[in-house]
Design an enzyme around this catalytic site. Structure first.
Site, short mmCIF file in Angstrom:
data_model
loop_
_atom_site.label_atom_id
_atom_site.label_comp_id
_atom_site.label_asym_id
_atom_site.label_seq_id
_atom_site.Cartn_x
_atom_site.Cartn_y
_atom_site.Cartn_z
N LYS A 35 30.00 150.39 106.73
CA LYS A 35 30.54 149.44 107.71
C LYS A 35 31.64 148.61 107.06
O LYS A 35 31.81 148.61 105.84
CB LYS A 35 29.42 148.53 108.23
CG LYS A 35 28.81 147.63 107.17
CD LYS A 35 27.73 146.74 107.77
CE LYS A 35 27.14 145.82 106.69
NZ LYS A 35 26.19 144.86 107.26
N TYR A 261 49.67 124.01 92.04
CA TYR A 261 49.62 123.02 93.11
C TYR A 261 48.51 122.00 92.87
O TYR A 261 47.40 122.35 92.45
CB TYR A 261 49.36 123.70 94.45
CG TYR A 261 50.55 124.45 95.02
CD1 TYR A 261 51.72 123.78 95.37
CD2 TYR A 261 50.48 125.82 95.22
CE1 TYR A 261 52.80 124.46 95.91
CE2 TYR A 261 51.56 126.51 95.75
CZ TYR A 261 52.72 125.83 96.09
OH TYR A 261 53.79 126.51 96.62
#
EC number: 5.1.1.1
Length: 374
Positions: A35, A261
């Site tokens: 899946k 950042y």
């Protein structure tokens, strides 16, 4: 020239991990769970490595058609069953087995006009409270299915919520055993964690009910279902996916200077930093903090600073301390097996980000080139 990042799917590792699942449940048949596009690996890419399975279990009709297109003629199971009446016609055409977990799906079967009776797996909600009939309603659902000419054979299925944890499977196993004790049909109960942890030999007090089919998912992709209690190596599993990238720049960071950042990392001594061509747009978790392990030229080190969209930074101190040569073009293994054979388990990367290896596999971005290798 393409951006220097690549995922590799290891066919030999898939074969090995499938064999490891068989070793844990030698008397059972094995569903290979594919899946979510084979947990992000790609159904077409894993097929060769998993074709020794007894069947493929997946989620929807598109995935089932892809498996049939690869030449597979064995069993295919739809784990969530059908979603609308017309799906049953395709189930007949593709010879699919499907799960029945609600009254509406029985209604669809009852109104389906077909000359070919279908094999179904009746799901019990034995405690997870996700899909399935409650124990109190399970036998009535079985009786109703058994009366339908559209149904050929009824197998029995449930799913464990805590096979990888302290609660274990004892309660759910006891409920399932009591309700189904005299019902005919094959049983499928065990996911990866239950298959590896809860065999009769390992857990004799579980009130063990044998699975005619086991359903290994994450284990066949080389991740430990109960990390950090056990690692993939503890279970004898091999990584089926490796994500590598290269250093595209280096920076000397002085004491007190920051990286990335938000300046979340501030150097407490001068360090050399490598900038790697991998970021959260490639599927690497943005939430991985400073200290998340990576391998640079096969030497274990750490990330520093915040993960950016297209880049992340790694501390090169451990590499140079080991006498290694490092610079632009050096290989960085984000997870999986490095060129020198050293393995960085995907679970070790997922845990600092507060997630699991499953999510990292499924999150591999379409822009990352993928190579299949034995």
């Amino acid at each position: 020239m393409p951006r220097p990042i690549q995922a590799t799917i290891h066919t030999a590792a898939l074969r090995h991990n499938l064999a490891r699942a068989r070793l844990a449940a030698p008397d059972a048949k094995v569903w290979a769970i594919v899946k979510a596009n084979a947990y992000g690996h790609g159904i077409e890419r894993v097929f060769e490595g998993l074709r020794a399975a007894d069947g493929f279990a997946l989620l929807d009709l598109d995935e089932a058609q892809r498996v049939r297109a690869l030449g597979w003629r064995g069993p295919i199971l739809l784990l969530e069953g059908v979603f609308e009446l017309r799906d049953l016609e395709l189930c007949s055409r593709l010879d699919l087995w499907h799960t029945v977990h609600c009254d509406e799906q029985i209604d669809m079967l009852a109104s389906h006009k077909t000359k070919v009776a279908q094999r179904v797996f009746l799901k019990m909600n034995s405690g997870m409270n996700r899909l399935g009939f409650t124990p109190q309603r399970y036998r009535a659902a079985w009786t109703r299915l058994n009366a339908l000419p559209q149904v050929d054979e009824i197998s029995l299925i449930t799913h464990f919520s805590d096979a990888d944890g302290a609660r274990g499977i004892t309660e759910q196993m006891a409920v399932f055993a009591e309700v189904t004790r005299d019902l005919p049909g094959e049983r499928t109960l065990s996911n990866s964690a239950a298959t590896l942890l809860h065999t009769p030999a390992r857990q004799p007090g579980d009130g063990f009910v044998a699975s005619d089919w086991v359903r290994p998912g994450i284990a066949i992709y080389g991740s430990a279902p109960d990390f950090p209690q056990h690692s993939a190596t503890d279970w004898g599993l091999q990584p089926s996916m490796t994500l590598t990238a290269k250093i595209i720049a280096t920076q000397t960071v002085d004491t007190g200077a920051s990286v990335g950042y938000g300046s979340t990392f501030v150097a407490d001594k001068p360090i050399q930093v490598g900038v790697v061509a991998c970021g959260y747009a490639d599927g690497y978790p943005r939430l991985c903090p400073t200290g998340t392990p990576v391998l640079v030229n096969g030497i274990r080190t750490r990330t520093v600073g915040r993960v950016s969209m297209d880049m992340l930074a790694v501390d090169l101190s451990a590499v140079t301390a080991a006498g290694g040569q490092v610079g632009i073009g050096s290989e960085v293994t984000l997870w999986g097996r490095a060129a020198n054979g050293l393995v960085l388990g995907i679970d070790e990367v997922a845990q600092p980000a507060g997630t699991v290896g499953y999510e990292l596999m499924c999150a591999l971005a379409p822009r990352v080139p993928v190579l299949v290798a034995d």
